[in-house]
Scaffold this motif. Structure first.
Motif, PDB file in Angstrom:
ATOM      1  N   GLU A  33     -15.205 122.867  31.672  1.00  0.00           N
ATOM      2  CA  GLU A  33     -16.270 123.819  31.350  1.00  0.00           C
ATOM      3  C   GLU A  33     -15.673 125.162  30.913  1.00  0.00           C
ATOM      4  OE1 GLU A  33     -20.011 126.073  33.509  1.00  0.00           O
ATOM      5  OE2 GLU A  33     -19.167 124.293  34.449  1.00  0.00           O
ATOM      6  N   PHE A  34     -14.645 125.614  31.628  1.00  0.00           N
ATOM      7  CA  PHE A  34     -13.969 126.863  31.271  1.00  0.00           C
ATOM      8  C   PHE A  34     -13.374 126.775  29.868  1.00  0.00           C
ATOM      9  CE2 PHE A  34      -9.795 128.973  30.995  1.00  0.00           C
ATOM     10  CZ  PHE A  34     -10.204 130.296  31.024  1.00  0.00           C
ATOM     11  N   GLU A  35     -12.656 125.689  29.589  1.00  0.00           N
ATOM     12  CA  GLU A  35     -12.004 125.551  28.283  1.00  0.00           C
ATOM     13  C   GLU A  35     -13.019 125.447  27.158  1.00  0.00           C
ATOM     14  OE1 GLU A  35      -9.157 122.398  28.782  1.00  0.00           O
ATOM     15  OE2 GLU A  35      -7.763 123.711  29.838  1.00  0.00           O
ATOM     16  N   SER A  36     -14.134 124.769  27.410  1.00  0.00           N
ATOM     17  CA  SER A  36     -15.179 124.679  26.397  1.00  0.00           C
ATOM     18  C   SER A  36     -15.746 126.063  26.095  1.00  0.00           C
ATOM     19  CB  SER A  36     -16.293 123.746  26.882  1.00  0.00           C
ATOM     20  OG  SER A  36     -17.345 123.701  25.954  1.00  0.00           O
ATOM     21  N   GLU A  39     -13.298 127.971  23.923  1.00  0.00           N
ATOM     22  CA  GLU A  39     -13.328 127.559  22.524  1.00  0.00           C
ATOM     23  C   GLU A  39     -14.517 128.182  21.809  1.00  0.00           C
ATOM     24  OE1 GLU A  39     -13.241 123.317  22.786  1.00  0.00           O
ATOM     25  OE2 GLU A  39     -11.170 123.299  23.481  1.00  0.00           O
ATOM     26  N   THR A  40     -15.678 128.196  22.470  1.00  0.00           N
ATOM     27  CA  THR A  40     -16.864 128.798  21.884  1.00  0.00           C
ATOM     28  C   THR A  40     -16.655 130.295  21.677  1.00  0.00           C
ATOM     29  OG1 THR A  40     -18.260 127.144  22.952  1.00  0.00           O
ATOM     30  CG2 THR A  40     -19.347 129.132  22.187  1.00  0.00           C
ATOM     31  N   PHE A  41     -16.042 130.955  22.663  1.00  0.00           N
ATOM     32  CA  PHE A  41     -15.762 132.384  22.546  1.00  0.00           C
ATOM     33  C   PHE A  41     -14.837 132.665  21.372  1.00  0.00           C
ATOM     34  CE2 PHE A  41     -12.959 135.975  23.517  1.00  0.00           C
ATOM     35  CZ  PHE A  41     -13.892 136.993  23.600  1.00  0.00           C
ATOM     36  N   ILE A  70     -23.902 132.440  19.706  1.00  0.00           N
ATOM     37  CA  ILE A  70     -22.601 131.830  19.404  1.00  0.00           C
ATOM     38  C   ILE A  70     -21.492 132.840  19.666  1.00  0.00           C
ATOM     39  CG2 ILE A  70     -21.109 130.943  17.567  1.00  0.00           C
ATOM     40  CD1 ILE A  70     -23.665 129.772  16.281  1.00  0.00           C
ATOM     41  N   GLU A  71     -21.650 134.052  19.150  1.00  0.00           N
ATOM     42  CA  GLU A  71     -20.625 135.083  19.318  1.00  0.00           C
ATOM     43  C   GLU A  71     -20.362 135.390  20.785  1.00  0.00           C
ATOM     44  OE1 GLU A  71     -21.560 138.601  17.113  1.00  0.00           O
ATOM     45  OE2 GLU A  71     -20.965 137.713  15.205  1.00  0.00           O
ATOM     46  N   ASN A  72     -21.386 135.289  21.600  1.00  0.00           N
ATOM     47  CA  ASN A  72     -21.241 135.600  23.022  1.00  0.00           C
ATOM     48  C   ASN A  72     -20.898 134.382  23.870  1.00  0.00           C
ATOM     49  OD1 ASN A  72     -21.800 138.452  22.967  1.00  0.00           O
ATOM     50  ND2 ASN A  72     -23.860 137.878  22.353  1.00  0.00           N
TER      51      ASN A  72
END
Length: 98
Positions: A33-36, A39-41, A70-72
């Motif tokens: 969850e952290f890594e996902s 990636e989004t960040f 998305i940006e956040n």
């Protein structure tokens, strides 16, 4: 870049150790969850390319609020939307599957 040994000699924690301590080992649900989220960040940060959210949303055909999410790092991005966003930015994106 300093090695883990050099970091520890300076009483610093290597980033991988810090992440594991706070978000679990690779492959755990918490770590995934952290890594996902990371990636989004990162994608969100790359979107900030001298264009307002409104301008990008208009080019992509979506709402400013979606670009903001998305940006956040608060929105999942479909692959088709990701391609549209980068196209709207005048950039190309490619993937390699290994």
């Amino acid at each position: 870049m300093m090695t883990d040994k050099e970091l520890k000699e300076r009483d610093c924690t290597p980033i991988e150790d810090f992440i594991t301590e706070n978000f679990g080992c690779p492959g755990t649900a918490e770590r995934d969850e952290f890594e996902s989220g990371c990636e989004t960040f990162i994608i969100g940060e790359r979107l900030k390319a001298g264009m307002t959210q409104e301008q990008l949303a208009a080019r992509v055909g979506t709402k400013k609020s979606y670009i903001s999410r998305i940006e956040n790092g608060h929105a999942d991005i479909q692959l088709s939307t990701l391609f549209k966003i980068f196209q709207g930015l005048g950039r190309k994106i490619s993937f390699t599957i290994m």
